[in-house]
Write a protein that holds these residues in place. Sequence first.
Motif, PDB file in Angstrom:
ATOM      1  N   SER A 110       6.124  -0.544 -13.413  1.00  0.00           N
ATOM      2  CA  SER A 110       7.011   0.584 -13.172  1.00  0.00           C
ATOM      3  C   SER A 110       6.838   1.083 -11.744  1.00  0.00           C
ATOM      4  CB  SER A 110       6.701   1.716 -14.162  1.00  0.00           C
ATOM      5  OG  SER A 110       7.428   2.882 -13.848  1.00  0.00           O
ATOM      6  N   THR A 111       7.944   1.127 -10.996  1.00  0.00           N
ATOM      7  CA  THR A 111       7.909   1.635  -9.621  1.00  0.00           C
ATOM      8  C   THR A 111       8.887   2.788  -9.499  1.00  0.00           C
ATOM      9  OG1 THR A 111       7.472  -0.615  -8.828  1.00  0.00           O
ATOM     10  CG2 THR A 111       8.067   1.037  -7.182  1.00  0.00           C
ATOM     11  N   PHE A 112       8.373   3.963  -9.191  1.00  0.00           N
ATOM     12  CA  PHE A 112       9.232   5.124  -9.007  1.00  0.00           C
ATOM     13  C   PHE A 112       9.809   5.111  -7.601  1.00  0.00           C
ATOM     14  CE2 PHE A 112       9.928   9.569  -7.769  1.00  0.00           C
ATOM     15  CZ  PHE A 112      10.820   9.947  -8.755  1.00  0.00           C
ATOM     16  N   CYS A 113      11.116   5.382  -7.502  1.00  0.00           N
ATOM     17  CA  CYS A 113      11.806   5.357  -6.214  1.00  0.00           C
ATOM     18  C   CYS A 113      12.552   6.670  -5.987  1.00  0.00           C
ATOM     19  CB  CYS A 113      12.823   4.217  -6.163  1.00  0.00           C
ATOM     20  SG  CYS A 113      12.154   2.598  -6.569  1.00  0.00           S
ATOM     21  N   GLN A 114      12.642   7.060  -4.730  1.00  0.00           N
ATOM     22  CA  GLN A 114      13.492   8.170  -4.337  1.00  0.00           C
ATOM     23  C   GLN A 114      14.718   7.595  -3.641  1.00  0.00           C
ATOM     24  OE1 GLN A 114      10.342  10.228  -2.108  1.00  0.00           O
ATOM     25  NE2 GLN A 114      10.528  11.915  -3.568  1.00  0.00           N
ATOM     26  N   VAL A 115      15.902   7.996  -4.119  1.00  0.00           N
ATOM     27  CA  VAL A 115      17.154   7.402  -3.653  1.00  0.00           C
ATOM     28  C   VAL A 115      17.918   8.408  -2.794  1.00  0.00           C
ATOM     29  CG1 VAL A 115      19.267   6.201  -4.335  1.00  0.00           C
ATOM     30  CG2 VAL A 115      17.234   6.102  -5.811  1.00  0.00           C
ATOM     31  N   TYR A 116      18.428   7.914  -1.648  1.00  0.00           N
ATOM     32  CA  TYR A 116      19.155   8.761  -0.699  1.00  0.00           C
ATOM     33  C   TYR A 116      20.532   8.182  -0.406  1.00  0.00           C
ATOM     34  CZ  TYR A 116      14.492  10.662   0.279  1.00  0.00           C
ATOM     35  OH  TYR A 116      13.248  11.230   0.155  1.00  0.00           O
ATOM     36  N   GLN A 117      21.498   9.066  -0.178  1.00  0.00           N
ATOM     37  CA  GLN A 117      22.814   8.674   0.353  1.00  0.00           C
ATOM     38  C   GLN A 117      22.719   8.727   1.875  1.00  0.00           C
ATOM     39  OE1 GLN A 117      26.061   8.057  -1.424  1.00  0.00           O
ATOM     40  NE2 GLN A 117      26.291   7.142   0.604  1.00  0.00           N
ATOM     41  N   LYS A 118      23.015   7.620   2.530  1.00  0.00           N
ATOM     42  CA  LYS A 118      22.908   7.591   3.983  1.00  0.00           C
ATOM     43  C   LYS A 118      24.020   8.416   4.620  1.00  0.00           C
ATOM     44  CE  LYS A 118      22.954   3.167   4.589  1.00  0.00           C
ATOM     45  NZ  LYS A 118      22.883   1.846   5.244  1.00  0.00           N
ATOM     46  N   THR A 125      12.948   4.919  -1.045  1.00  0.00           N
ATOM     47  CA  THR A 125      11.532   4.731  -0.755  1.00  0.00           C
ATOM     48  C   THR A 125      10.830   4.423  -2.065  1.00  0.00           C
ATOM     49  OG1 THR A 125      11.064   7.097  -0.979  1.00  0.00           O
ATOM     50  CG2 THR A 125      11.553   6.270   1.238  1.00  0.00           C
ATOM     51  N   LYS A 126       9.861   3.546  -2.000  1.00  0.00           N
ATOM     52  CA  LYS A 126       9.126   3.119  -3.195  1.00  0.00           C
ATOM     53  C   LYS A 126       7.809   3.873  -3.326  1.00  0.00           C
ATOM     54  CE  LYS A 126      10.540  -1.759  -3.344  1.00  0.00           C
ATOM     55  NZ  LYS A 126      10.008  -3.141  -3.299  1.00  0.00           N
ATOM     56  N   GLY A 127       7.486   4.236  -4.560  1.00  0.00           N
ATOM     57  CA  GLY A 127       6.163   4.757  -4.853  1.00  0.00           C
ATOM     58  C   GLY A 127       5.219   3.615  -5.172  1.00  0.00           C
ATOM     59  N   THR A 128       3.998   3.949  -5.511  1.00  0.00           N
ATOM     60  CA  THR A 128       3.000   2.946  -5.871  1.00  0.00           C
ATOM     61  C   THR A 128       3.278   2.410  -7.270  1.00  0.00           C
ATOM     62  OG1 THR A 128       1.340   4.092  -4.551  1.00  0.00           O
ATOM     63  CG2 THR A 128       0.539   2.511  -6.178  1.00  0.00           C
ATOM     64  N   PRO A 129       3.377   1.096  -7.456  1.00  0.00           N
ATOM     65  CA  PRO A 129       3.619   0.549  -8.794  1.00  0.00           C
ATOM     66  C   PRO A 129       2.476   0.861  -9.754  1.00  0.00           C
ATOM     67  CG  PRO A 129       4.023  -1.102  -7.103  1.00  0.00           C
ATOM     68  CD  PRO A 129       3.333   0.046  -6.431  1.00  0.00           C
ATOM     69  N   ALA A 184       0.802  14.137  -5.349  1.00  0.00           N
ATOM     70  CA  ALA A 184       1.307  13.884  -6.694  1.00  0.00           C
ATOM     71  C   ALA A 184       2.815  13.745  -6.670  1.00  0.00           C
ATOM     72  CB  ALA A 184       0.903  15.017  -7.628  1.00  0.00           C
ATOM     73  N   ILE A 185       3.326  12.782  -7.421  1.00  0.00           N
ATOM     74  CA  ILE A 185       4.768  12.620  -7.583  1.00  0.00           C
ATOM     75  C   ILE A 185       5.062  12.569  -9.065  1.00  0.00           C
ATOM     76  CG2 ILE A 185       5.046  11.367  -5.411  1.00  0.00           C
ATOM     77  CD1 ILE A 185       5.109   8.787  -7.016  1.00  0.00           C
ATOM     78  N   SER A 186       6.331  12.723  -9.414  1.00  0.00           N
ATOM     79  CA  SER A 186       6.718  12.616 -10.810  1.00  0.00           C
ATOM     80  C   SER A 186       7.339  11.249 -11.048  1.00  0.00           C
ATOM     81  CB  SER A 186       7.731  13.706 -11.179  1.00  0.00           C
ATOM     82  OG  SER A 186       7.120  14.972 -11.161  1.00  0.00           O
ATOM     83  N   VAL A 187       6.887  10.576 -12.085  1.00  0.00           N
ATOM     84  CA  VAL A 187       7.424   9.270 -12.414  1.00  0.00           C
ATOM     85  C   VAL A 187       7.898   9.288 -13.855  1.00  0.00           C
ATOM     86  CG1 VAL A 187       5.961   8.056 -10.780  1.00  0.00           C
ATOM     87  CG2 VAL A 187       5.187   8.368 -13.102  1.00  0.00           C
TER      88      VAL A 187
END
Length: 238
Positions: A201-209, A104-108, A2-5
Amino acid sequence: MAISVYVYSLASASETQIVPVDSGKVESGYVYLNGVPIKENEVIEVNEANQDEIIAKYGIEKPSEGAQLKTIRVVNNDPRGAREFLQENNDTVNPQNIWGFKLTKGTPQFIDGWTEIARGKHFCTKPKGQSCNRVEISVSANESVAVEVQSSLSVGVKEFVAAEFGRSLNETGGVSTSVMVPMDIPGQKTGIVIGYPIYKSTFCQVYQKGIFSDTYLGGASMLEPSKSSIVTMDWIQG
């Protein structure tokens, strides 16, 4: 897992509701209203007995205090049929981009919009006690709807997210479709049909490299308007 969107409800145009969605169970052919799935091209009938329950369940805001909801429709007129982009891989997107971020992309999935883009109405001139039966109200949407990135992250990060989808924050997508909604309208009352956009709607997790590791910055939802699909709700007012 489960993820939060970020899922938006018709109940409010300004509030974000976080709804947990099992990303492994998002299916083609459904649209989420207030986090609740509705099958496309299916009509949800509403009556006095279940009206309060339906309005609460789907997070709906009445157009007026005494309005009575009659039906909810999720109309997909997309000529492609099944939406092939639900089959996207959930891979990390281009970690070598020049922004210094990766995501990284979640499932649309598909969610209802919150901005009215179409309306049709009919006033029944018959006296009280009679009704205008099987009146067909035409609702035609022909609007430009903005691509959006919903997140608490900075504008620069939002621009990066949009760019990874080949979009820009200022971009719009045309929504064009027509729906005929049959209604039975009591005498001296008005039947109103309101149309809302549907977003991919596509939930993404964003990272600083970083050199040794990447730092998680937060989540963001990429919202792209569906070009030939709308949610309609019809009401009796007066």
